[in-house]
Design a protein around this motif. Sequence first.
Motif, mmCIF file in Angstrom:
data_model
loop_
_atom_site.group_PDB
_atom_site.id
_atom_site.type_symbol
_atom_site.label_atom_id
_atom_site.label_comp_id
_atom_site.label_asym_id
_atom_site.label_seq_id
_atom_site.Cartn_x
_atom_site.Cartn_y
_atom_site.Cartn_z
ATOM 1 N N GLN A 67 18.018 46.835 54.108
ATOM 2 C CA GLN A 67 17.835 47.658 53.039
ATOM 3 C C GLN A 67 18.670 47.184 52.038
ATOM 4 O O GLN A 67 19.787 47.071 51.835
ATOM 5 C CB GLN A 67 18.697 49.059 53.602
ATOM 6 C CG GLN A 67 18.497 50.221 52.616
ATOM 7 C CD GLN A 67 19.352 51.499 52.914
ATOM 8 O OE1 GLN A 67 20.427 51.475 53.179
ATOM 9 N NE2 GLN A 67 18.729 52.457 52.927
ATOM 10 N N LEU A 69 19.625 47.860 47.936
ATOM 11 C CA LEU A 69 20.123 48.994 47.240
ATOM 12 C C LEU A 69 20.395 48.706 45.963
ATOM 13 O O LEU A 69 21.509 47.778 45.685
ATOM 14 C CB LEU A 69 21.564 49.680 47.854
ATOM 15 C CG LEU A 69 21.435 50.096 49.391
ATOM 16 C CD1 LEU A 69 22.569 50.019 50.180
ATOM 17 C CD2 LEU A 69 20.811 51.307 49.478
ATOM 18 N N VAL A 78 27.079 52.711 45.051
ATOM 19 C CA VAL A 78 26.678 51.367 44.935
ATOM 20 C C VAL A 78 27.184 50.564 43.608
ATOM 21 O O VAL A 78 27.273 49.518 43.479
ATOM 22 C CB VAL A 78 25.152 51.154 45.157
ATOM 23 C CG1 VAL A 78 24.885 49.768 44.975
ATOM 24 C CG2 VAL A 78 25.064 51.691 46.682
ATOM 25 N N ARG A 80 29.821 51.368 41.647
ATOM 26 C CA ARG A 80 31.254 51.222 41.744
ATOM 27 C C ARG A 80 31.468 49.832 42.620
ATOM 28 O O ARG A 80 32.304 49.265 42.320
ATOM 29 C CB ARG A 80 31.803 52.320 42.217
ATOM 30 C CG ARG A 80 32.178 53.538 41.028
ATOM 31 C CD ARG A 80 33.061 54.712 41.606
ATOM 32 N NE ARG A 80 32.389 55.440 42.611
ATOM 33 C CZ ARG A 80 31.671 56.370 42.550
ATOM 34 N NH1 ARG A 80 31.279 56.749 41.467
ATOM 35 N NH2 ARG A 80 31.128 57.219 43.703
ATOM 36 N N LEU A 114 32.357 61.382 55.818
ATOM 37 C CA LEU A 114 32.081 61.718 54.484
ATOM 38 C C LEU A 114 30.956 62.602 54.209
ATOM 39 O O LEU A 114 30.881 63.289 53.282
ATOM 40 C CB LEU A 114 31.517 60.384 53.678
ATOM 41 C CG LEU A 114 32.764 59.163 53.837
ATOM 42 C CD1 LEU A 114 31.948 57.621 53.365
ATOM 43 C CD2 LEU A 114 33.731 59.348 52.666
ATOM 44 N N GLY A 121 17.868 60.721 54.015
ATOM 45 C CA GLY A 121 17.762 59.211 54.041
ATOM 46 C C GLY A 121 16.599 58.539 54.161
ATOM 47 O O GLY A 121 15.407 59.222 53.718
ATOM 48 N N ILE A 127 20.700 61.224 57.713
ATOM 49 C CA ILE A 127 21.853 60.197 57.674
ATOM 50 C C ILE A 127 23.205 60.732 57.430
ATOM 51 O O ILE A 127 23.299 61.971 56.743
ATOM 52 C CB ILE A 127 21.630 59.207 56.561
ATOM 53 C CG1 ILE A 127 21.621 59.831 55.166
ATOM 54 C CG2 ILE A 127 20.404 58.491 56.797
ATOM 55 C CD1 ILE A 127 21.512 58.852 54.040
HETATM 56 C C1 MC0 Z 1 34.021 51.631 48.481
HETATM 57 N N1 MC0 Z 1 34.862 51.265 49.700
HETATM 58 C C2 MC0 Z 1 34.173 50.392 50.214
HETATM 59 C C3 MC0 Z 1 32.893 50.703 50.143
HETATM 60 N N2 MC0 Z 1 32.728 51.364 49.034
HETATM 61 N N3 MC0 Z 1 34.793 49.768 51.549
HETATM 62 C C4 MC0 Z 1 33.823 49.343 52.344
HETATM 63 N N4 MC0 Z 1 32.445 49.320 52.085
HETATM 64 C C5 MC0 Z 1 32.117 49.902 50.983
HETATM 65 N N5 MC0 Z 1 30.651 50.079 50.709
HETATM 66 C C6 MC0 Z 1 36.443 51.218 49.245
HETATM 67 C C7 MC0 Z 1 36.797 50.734 47.958
HETATM 68 O O1 MC0 Z 1 37.080 49.255 48.325
HETATM 69 C C8 MC0 Z 1 38.248 51.455 47.877
HETATM 70 O O2 MC0 Z 1 39.189 50.928 48.888
HETATM 71 C C9 MC0 Z 1 37.614 52.803 48.282
HETATM 72 O O3 MC0 Z 1 36.583 52.608 49.238
HETATM 73 C C10 MC0 Z 1 37.537 53.752 46.920
HETATM 74 O O4 MC0 Z 1 36.717 53.011 46.343
HETATM 75 P P1 MC0 Z 1 36.040 53.607 44.826
HETATM 76 O O5 MC0 Z 1 35.514 52.484 44.165
HETATM 77 O O6 MC0 Z 1 36.870 54.778 44.609
HETATM 78 O O7 MC0 Z 1 34.802 54.059 45.667
HETATM 79 P P2 MC0 Z 1 33.906 55.572 45.740
HETATM 80 O O8 MC0 Z 1 34.284 56.501 45.036
HETATM 81 O O9 MC0 Z 1 32.554 55.228 45.821
HETATM 82 O O10 MC0 Z 1 34.222 55.973 47.340
HETATM 83 C C11 MC0 Z 1 34.144 55.137 48.443
HETATM 84 C C12 MC0 Z 1 33.092 55.752 49.652
HETATM 85 C C13 MC0 Z 1 31.856 56.263 48.665
HETATM 86 C C14 MC0 Z 1 32.937 54.824 50.615
HETATM 87 C C15 MC0 Z 1 33.926 57.203 49.996
HETATM 88 O O11 MC0 Z 1 31.163 55.245 48.175
HETATM 89 C C16 MC0 Z 1 30.653 57.188 49.630
HETATM 90 O O12 MC0 Z 1 30.866 58.047 50.068
HETATM 91 N N6 MC0 Z 1 29.747 56.352 50.128
HETATM 92 C C17 MC0 Z 1 28.701 56.965 51.160
HETATM 93 C C18 MC0 Z 1 27.462 57.203 50.268
HETATM 94 C C19 MC0 Z 1 26.902 55.779 50.015
HETATM 95 O O13 MC0 Z 1 27.258 54.800 49.916
HETATM 96 N N7 MC0 Z 1 25.480 56.209 49.406
HETATM 97 C C20 MC0 Z 1 24.758 54.811 48.896
HETATM 98 C C21 MC0 Z 1 23.949 54.372 49.927
HETATM 99 P P3 MC0 Z 1 40.689 50.959 48.711
HETATM 100 O O14 MC0 Z 1 41.428 50.216 49.880
HETATM 101 O O15 MC0 Z 1 40.958 50.081 47.497
HETATM 102 O O16 MC0 Z 1 41.286 52.364 48.551
HETATM 103 S S1 MC0 Z 1 22.776 55.271 50.279
HETATM 104 C C22 MC0 Z 1 21.793 54.828 51.557
HETATM 105 O O17 MC0 Z 1 21.985 53.823 52.252
HETATM 106 C C23 MC0 Z 1 20.549 55.698 51.988
HETATM 107 C C24 MC0 Z 1 19.421 55.578 50.959
HETATM 108 C C25 MC0 Z 1 19.590 55.479 53.360
HETATM 109 O O18 MC0 Z 1 20.407 54.415 54.032
HETATM 110 O O19 MC0 Z 1 19.001 56.003 53.747
#
Ligand code: MC0
Length: 150
Positions: A67, A69, A78, A80, A114, A121, A127
């Motif tokens: 996938q 993105l 994505v 950030r 989360l 999705g 998802i």
């Molecule tokens: C951020 N962090 C990650 C990360 N993104 N760690 C591992 N993998 C990732 N992808 C970590 C950062 O390093 C940081 O760690 C902490 O999370 C907060 O970072 P941030 O810059 O404040 O990031 P935010 O505000 O984006 O929050 C991170 C979080 C968020 C994972 C909670 O991105 C989220 O809720 N994601 C779920 C939704 C998503 O990703 N959607 C896009 C794909 P430290 O240790 O420095 O604090 S949509 C998708 O895939 C759909 C279409 C589908 O499959 O069908």
Amino acid sequence: MLPLLGRIDHVGIACRDLDTAVRMYQATFGLQVASVEVNEEQGVREAMLQVGAGPAGVGAPGVGYVQLLEPLAPDTPVGRFLDRRGEGIHHVGYGVADIGQALAEIGATGIRLLDERPRHGSMGASIAFLHPGDLGGVLTELVQAAGHPR
Ligand code: MC0
């Protein structure tokens, strides 16, 4: 305890330019594009490229996906991620038979959800994401396919 994760559904890869990334995967690996969608809620334009022929072609049960993105804006998950880490693996998505049950069972272990409830999705799937901070730094997605287990 029965295994909650049925299979690896997809690997999510963050890229700056979706069309360029799709061309790279097509030219390098000969993968077929199964779908291209905009998901406003998740802030992405994304493409699913099928890995493996599968017994019944594109979109069939049992196949996996890459996938790709592309963020719709910098202030999205994505966007950030690209800013902090650059292009690369963003998450792993696992197929589950019943996402509501999986969320309840995983939530009961103390892992932060989360998404308390499933969201829309790719390719009609339901998802939900689990916090990477509780799973060894890996953003983890549960995927219940629309019409069939995948
Ligand atoms: C951020 N962090 C990650 C990360 N993104 N760690 C591992 N993998 C990732 N992808 C970590 C950062 O390093 C940081 O760690 C902490 O999370 C907060 O970072 P941030 O810059 O404040 O990031 P935010 O505000 O984006 O929050 C991170 C979080 C968020 C994972 C909670 O991105 C989220 O809720 N994601 C779920 C939704 C998503 O990703 N959607 C896009 C794909 P430290 O240790 O420095 O604090 S949509 C998708 O895939 C759909 C279409 C589908 O499959 O069908």
